[in-house]
Design an enzyme around this catalytic site. Structure first.
Site, PDB file in Angstrom:
ATOM      1  N   HIS A 263      -0.171   4.454   7.392  1.00  0.00           N
ATOM      2  CA  HIS A 263       0.143   5.101   6.115  1.00  0.00           C
ATOM      3  C   HIS A 263       0.401   6.591   6.284  1.00  0.00           C
ATOM      4  CE1 HIS A 263      -2.399   1.556   4.871  1.00  0.00           C
ATOM      5  NE2 HIS A 263      -1.272   1.345   4.217  1.00  0.00           N
TER       6      HIS A 263
ATOM      7  N   SER B 168       0.805  -1.224   0.000  1.00  0.00           N
ATOM      8  CA  SER B 168       0.000   0.000   0.000  1.00  0.00           C
ATOM      9  C   SER B 168       0.837   1.273   0.000  1.00  0.00           C
ATOM     10  CB  SER B 168      -0.938   0.003   1.206  1.00  0.00           C
ATOM     11  OG  SER B 168      -0.210  -0.207   2.408  1.00  0.00           O
TER      12      SER B 168
ATOM     13  N   ASP C 263      -3.496   7.283   8.767  1.00  0.00           N
ATOM     14  CA  ASP C 263      -4.185   6.265   9.565  1.00  0.00           C
ATOM     15  C   ASP C 263      -3.143   5.571  10.423  1.00  0.00           C
ATOM     16  OD1 ASP C 263      -2.866   4.469   7.841  1.00  0.00           O
ATOM     17  OD2 ASP C 263      -4.565   4.418   6.464  1.00  0.00           O
TER      18      ASP C 263
END
Length: 661
Positions: free
Chosen positions: A326, A52, A323
């Site tokens: 990230h 990610s 978050d």
């Protein structure tokens, strides 16, 4: 070449829902974006493999719909709830390089009829899945991750990169590999042994790319998961244990990558180190200094500060994390700038030897002007002439490098003294002597870097007339000190990496001309040919100024060989003045200069260099001219200027005085 499978593994009803807001205006925007002008490209393409942190939009954005994709960072302002996601670091890096980082396996791209991209990174991927996205049939699989609506649904499947290319990797492309975070978050890494195994997966992906022909691979180490809000929420003891296992993972990755040292360019990124620098001085990077950045975030359960989504001072740029794991777009920008700086560094530092060759060549030009026949004592070849000369030159350079176009302003300055002795012999008139000069030079690079040289050049020179032929030679040795400051942008902040080292060099020129005018004429007009050989060496050194950015730089050598052919006009002093002019065509004989070979000092397992510095044309035109004025019986003033040009322009000027005893 095997074709990609292009298989979507979901129902038509789901497809129509995903694209319910796919409008003509959205399509026009997407197409126009791809047509925007970009910087010059030094790499043919950018291929990315990871999780990610690098995913540029494999999943649809189910909130906005249409062509919008999910990315693992905050949404753009001013409405941070109903606007598109910001860019992740790999997208920003691609933009800086003039390349693209579009998703490889996006269902949105498939339904819209867009070409698939080269970014194989997928949110939620473990290191085993990252390896599969490089090497396996059906290895690029986009699956809705756990914890999201529709978890486990396979959206699309494609072959891994090397399967899609028939097993070959583009040698002119840049490759980027990261991963490991999901091995912690999904419980794959629970011990040192499992940390080593996961690091082995990532290393195997790098090894597979290298074996297939990749020549430049950027490998990020794993950020400290224990220093994220998710890691910190488990308590101090668990966070410390996680951080320790991250260290095991990164050490094991480095040990495997070390086996590739010298075979391919492995560019390591110390994300642990760069984030430590951010946390040590958050305000310098624009982050809030009144909240614990490793424990809070912008838009998740750790949103507990005024800067978070919906807060009274809502601003994701004040927070490092969006978050639990990230980065915000502000953090993404820092990571992108950091990666770009590592790519650009060999090209910037590779300019340094040109300071040395430039100083030697400039000294040679000044000595050649003093050797001209019209500058010598005309009274029966007698008398010792002492001279002092000062010169300055400046210009611009702009060549293609690993990071795109790298421009710089150059300046050379020198002042020296010498003595010219009559050396007449049975062969004819002759003169020669010795000189020493102080040289200073600097390059101001477009990225803010400053490279400086200071030192001395010592020269021996002589000229012999053989009837109508004139033969001259100049030999010089330079001893230099280098002060090399490399500028690195990091989001709102920056770093200056300083290196100090020594170097030396030599230059030798031989020249032959044929006099067309009579021996007793004031004019010496002649065609000529010349050859010059210049070499500059710089000792290796280590930069200081930022632990995560500092590089160890290997010894550097630059060779500059030139041939020239031209015509000279030289009028000896009469009635109080004299003059000279010269027009020459030149050609450089050597290949483009090498970039520097470097290795990241904090992760020193692998050295790397980048593409040679493309100087443009090997040809140049040189025009020189000057004026001399008699001062009394034995003194002379000399003013000269010149220009060298083809793709680039360098101008020079000099002033000299001499006295004949």
């Amino acid at each position: 070449m095997p074709s990609r499978s292009h298989r979507a593994v979901f129902s038509p009803a789901s497809a129509s829902g995903l694209v319910r807001r796919f409008t003509l205006s959205g399509l026009a925007l997407a197409i126009s974006t791809t047509l925007l002008a970009t910087p010059a490209q030094a790499y043919s393409n950018l291929y990315l493999f990871g999780d990610s942190l690098s995913d540029s939009g494999q999943f649809p954005d189910t909130t906005l719909g249409g062509l919008n994709s999910l990315r693992f960072t905050n949404r753009s302002g001013p409405d941070y709830e109903n606007s598109a996601y910001g860019s992740v670091s790999t997208q920003l890096l691609a933009t800086e390089l003039g390349l693209a980082a579009e998703p490889s396996t996006s269902v949105i791209y498939q339904l819209a009829g867009f070409s698939d991209g080269t970014n194989y990174a997928v949110g939620g991927y473990t290191t085993a899945q990252i390896l599969a996205s490089v090497t396996d049939e059906d290895g690029s699989e986009v699956v809705i991750p756990a914890g999201s609506p529709g978890a486990g649904t396979v959206l699309r499947v494609e072959n891994g990169y090397l399967v899609s290319t028939g097993g070959s990797a583009d040698p002119d492309a840049l490759y980027y590999v990261n991963g490991g975070g999901n091995d912690f978050l999904q419980g794959v890494i629970t011990s040192p042994a499992t940390a080593v195994a996961s690091a082995g997966n990532l290393a195997s992906a790098v090894e597979a790319l290298a074996a297939a022909g990749a020549t430049t691979i950027m490998v990020s180490n794993l950020p400290d998961v224990g220093s994220t809000p998710a890691g910190q929420s488990a308590g101090a003891a668990q966070a410390a244990g996680t951080s320790a296992l991250v260290g095991v993972f990164n050490d094991a990755l480095g040990a495997r990558l070390a086996a590739l040292d010298g075979q391919v360019n492995i560019i390591r990124l110390d994300t642990v180190g760069i984030l430590e620098e951010v946390l040590a001085s958050p305000a310098e990077f624009g982050f809030a200094s009144d909240v614990p950045l490793t424990q809070v975030c912008f838009s998740d359960s750790c949103n507990v500060t005024p800067y978070g989504l919906g807060g009274v001072a809502e601003d994701p740029d004040k927070l490092l994390f969006n978050d639990g794991v990230h980065p915000t777009t502000a953090g993404q920008e820092i990571l992108a700038d950091y990666a770009y700086a590592m790519l650009a560094a060999p090209s910037v530092l590779g300019l340094a030897p040109q300071l040395g060759t430039g100083a030697l060549n400039a000294s040679q030009r000044s000595i050649s002007d003093e050797l001209r026949p019209g500058a010598q004592n005309q009274r029966s070849g007698e008398g010792v002439r002492v001279f002092a000369i000062g010169s300055a030159s400046g210009g611009t350079g702009d060549g293609e490098t690993s990071s795109g176009q790298q421009g710089f302003d150059s300046e050379q300055r020198g002042a020296g003294v010498g003595v010219m002795l009559p050396l007449d012999n049975a062969l004819g008139q002759a003169w020669g002597g010795v000189a020493v000069s102080q040289r200073n030079a600097d390059f101001d690079v477009d990225d803010g870097s400053e490279l400086e040289l200071e030192g001395q050049v010592f020269s021996l020179f002589a000229r012999q007339q053989l009837g109508r032929f004139g033969v001259q030679a100049v030999a010089s040795y330079g001893d230099f000190d280098y002060d090399l400051d490399r500028h690195v942008a990091l989001g709102q902040s920056s770093r200056t990496l300083s290196g100090e080292t020594d170097g030396d060099g030599f230059s030798a020129e031989a020249r032959l001309d044929y006099r067309l005018t009579a021996a007793d004429s004031l004019w010496y007009n002649a065609p000529f040919v010349a050859y010059r050989h210049t070499e500059s060496d710089i000792d290796g050194y280590r930069e200081s100024g930022s632990a995560a950015n500092a590089l160890s730089v290997s010894d550097q050598t630059l060779r500059d060989r030139r041939v020239e052919a031209g015509f000279m006009v030289d009028r000896a002093i009469a009635e109080g003045f004299g003059l000279y002019g010269e027009l020459a065509y030149g050609k450089r004989l050597d290949d483009d200069a090498d970039s520097a070979e470097v290795r990241l000092a904090s992760l020193s397992t692998n050295s790397y260099s980048t593409d040679d510095l493309d100087r443009g044309s090997d040809n140049y035109l040189r025009v020189d001219g000057g004026w001399r004025m008699q001062l009394g019986r034995n003194a002379m003033l000399h003013l000269g200027a010149g220009i060298e040009t083809w793709d680039e322009v360098t101008a020079r000027g000099e002033v000299g005085v001499s006295y004949t005893f």
